[in-house]
Design a protein around this motif. Structure first.
Motif, short mmCIF file in Angstrom:
data_model
loop_
_atom_site.label_atom_id
_atom_site.label_comp_id
_atom_site.label_asym_id
_atom_site.label_seq_id
_atom_site.Cartn_x
_atom_site.Cartn_y
_atom_site.Cartn_z
N ASP A 48 -10.64 -0.27 8.87
CA ASP A 48 -10.19 -1.01 7.69
C ASP A 48 -10.80 -0.47 6.40
O ASP A 48 -10.32 -0.76 5.31
CB ASP A 48 -10.50 -2.50 7.82
N SER A 49 -11.87 0.30 6.50
CA SER A 49 -12.50 0.84 5.29
C SER A 49 -11.83 2.14 4.83
O SER A 49 -12.13 2.63 3.75
CB SER A 49 -14.00 1.07 5.53
N TYR A 50 -10.93 2.67 5.63
CA TYR A 50 -10.20 3.88 5.26
C TYR A 50 -9.02 3.51 4.35
O TYR A 50 -8.59 2.35 4.32
CB TYR A 50 -9.69 4.61 6.51
N PRO A 51 -8.45 4.49 3.64
CA PRO A 51 -7.28 4.19 2.79
C PRO A 51 -6.14 3.57 3.61
O PRO A 51 -5.86 4.01 4.72
CB PRO A 51 -6.88 5.57 2.24
N LYS A 52 -5.51 2.56 3.04
CA LYS A 52 -4.42 1.85 3.73
C LYS A 52 -3.27 2.79 4.08
O LYS A 52 -2.61 2.63 5.09
CB LYS A 52 -3.89 0.69 2.87
N ASP A 53 -3.03 3.79 3.23
CA ASP A 53 -1.92 4.72 3.47
C ASP A 53 -2.08 5.46 4.80
O ASP A 53 -1.10 5.85 5.44
CB ASP A 53 -1.81 5.75 2.35
N LEU A 54 -3.30 5.63 5.23
CA LEU A 54 -3.59 6.32 6.50
C LEU A 54 -3.00 5.54 7.68
O LEU A 54 -2.53 6.13 8.65
CB LEU A 54 -5.11 6.45 6.66
N LEU A 55 -2.99 4.22 7.55
CA LEU A 55 -2.49 3.37 8.65
C LEU A 55 -0.99 3.52 8.89
O LEU A 55 -0.50 3.16 9.95
CB LEU A 55 -2.82 1.90 8.37
N LEU A 56 -0.28 4.06 7.91
CA LEU A 56 1.16 4.25 8.07
C LEU A 56 1.48 5.18 9.23
O LEU A 56 2.58 5.17 9.76
CB LEU A 56 1.78 4.82 6.78
N THR A 113 -9.27 -2.44 16.94
CA THR A 113 -10.13 -2.86 15.83
C THR A 113 -9.68 -4.16 15.18
O THR A 113 -10.39 -4.71 14.36
CB THR A 113 -10.18 -1.76 14.74
N GLY A 114 -8.52 -4.65 15.51
CA GLY A 114 -8.04 -5.89 14.89
C GLY A 114 -6.70 -6.31 15.46
O GLY A 114 -6.18 -5.71 16.38
N SER A 115 -6.16 -7.36 14.90
CA SER A 115 -4.89 -7.90 15.39
C SER A 115 -3.72 -7.17 14.74
O SER A 115 -3.87 -6.50 13.72
CB SER A 115 -4.80 -9.38 15.04
N CYS A 116 -2.54 -7.34 15.32
CA CYS A 116 -1.37 -6.68 14.73
C CYS A 116 -1.05 -7.30 13.38
O CYS A 116 -0.61 -6.60 12.47
CB CYS A 116 -0.17 -6.72 15.68
N SER A 117 -1.32 -8.60 13.19
CA SER A 117 -1.04 -9.19 11.88
C SER A 117 -1.98 -8.61 10.82
O SER A 117 -1.58 -8.41 9.67
CB SER A 117 -1.12 -10.72 11.92
N GLN A 118 -3.22 -8.31 11.19
CA GLN A 118 -4.15 -7.66 10.26
C GLN A 118 -3.66 -6.25 9.94
O GLN A 118 -3.71 -5.81 8.80
CB GLN A 118 -5.56 -7.61 10.84
N PHE A 159 -0.54 -5.18 9.91
CA PHE A 159 0.61 -5.22 9.01
C PHE A 159 0.24 -5.76 7.64
O PHE A 159 0.86 -5.40 6.64
CB PHE A 159 1.78 -5.96 9.64
N SER A 160 -0.77 -6.58 7.57
CA SER A 160 -1.28 -7.01 6.27
C SER A 160 -1.82 -5.79 5.51
O SER A 160 -1.56 -5.63 4.32
CB SER A 160 -2.38 -8.05 6.46
N ASN A 161 -2.54 -4.92 6.22
CA ASN A 161 -3.04 -3.68 5.61
C ASN A 161 -1.89 -2.74 5.24
O ASN A 161 -1.90 -2.12 4.18
CB ASN A 161 -4.02 -2.97 6.55
N ILE A 162 -0.90 -2.63 6.13
CA ILE A 162 0.27 -1.78 5.86
C ILE A 162 1.00 -2.29 4.62
O ILE A 162 1.48 -1.51 3.81
CB ILE A 162 1.23 -1.78 7.08
N GLY A 163 1.05 -3.61 4.47
CA GLY A 163 1.71 -4.21 3.31
C GLY A 163 1.07 -3.82 1.99
O GLY A 163 1.69 -3.89 0.94
N GLU A 164 -0.19 -3.40 2.04
CA GLU A 164 -0.90 -2.96 0.84
C GLU A 164 -0.81 -1.44 0.64
O GLU A 164 -1.22 -0.93 -0.40
CB GLU A 164 -2.37 -3.37 0.93
#
Length: 167
Positions: A19-27, A37-42, A44-49
């Motif tokens: 979660d400390s990495y850039p959100k764009d990386l999660l794409l 490391t977390g839930s799917c809702s977390q 997608f919340s990060n992806i939303g950002e």
């Protein structure tokens, strides 16, 4: 570059501090990979950002992300509430016209932040606004504040809607 960076970051498994990495990386990471490391809702919340425009608008990856988000957030039909809309973040910009028609009253302000719309999305936005069944009321009741809130949607308004807005 981002997919290459993701390969480097995950070379020895998914890091706990993802979660400390850039959100764009999660794409470029799948929700199942993120699950450690977390839930799917977390996720997608990060992806939303993240900056979704890193992926082309109609790309298979971007479409897949939206489908996975809808499944993860348990959105069975085409109606989305405010809580789920907030979790979807910028993924809202990829929702089809039917989602906008059924949930538009909740989505209008968020949709106003989208860069562009497909023709069926534009038509759905006009339908929702023309119905007057929005948190902003009918266009005839709008103020300068309302227009400021909906600035990103103004290019979608047709002549009929524009004529209804008070001078």
């Amino acid at each position: 570059q981002l997919s290459c960076l993701l390969r480097m970051v995950t070379l020895h498994g998914i890091p706990k501090d993802l979660d400390s990495y850039p959100k764009d990386l999660l794409l470029f990471l799948s929700p199942s990979d993120y699950a450690a490391t977390g839930s799917c809702s977390q996720y997608f919340s990060n992806i939303g950002e993240a900056n979704l425009d890193v992926l082309p608008r109609e790309s298979p990856r971007r479409k897949q992300l939206l489908l996975e988000a809808l499944a993860c957030l348990k959105i069975p039909g085409t109606r989305i509430n405010e809580e789920k809309a907030e979790l979807l973040g910028r993924l809202l910009c990829d929702l089809g016209g039917e989602y906008i028609r059924r949930s538009g009253r909740v989505l209008l302000k968020d949709l106003s932040r989208c860069e562009s719309f497909l023709p069926d999305q534009e038509e759905a936005i006009r339908d929702v606004i023309s119905s007057g069944n929005t948190t902003f009321g009918p266009p005839a009741a709008w103020s300068a504040f309302t227009l400021k809130e909906l600035t990103g949607l103004i290019p979608v308004f047709d002549h009929k809607i524009l004529q209804e807005i008070p001078k």
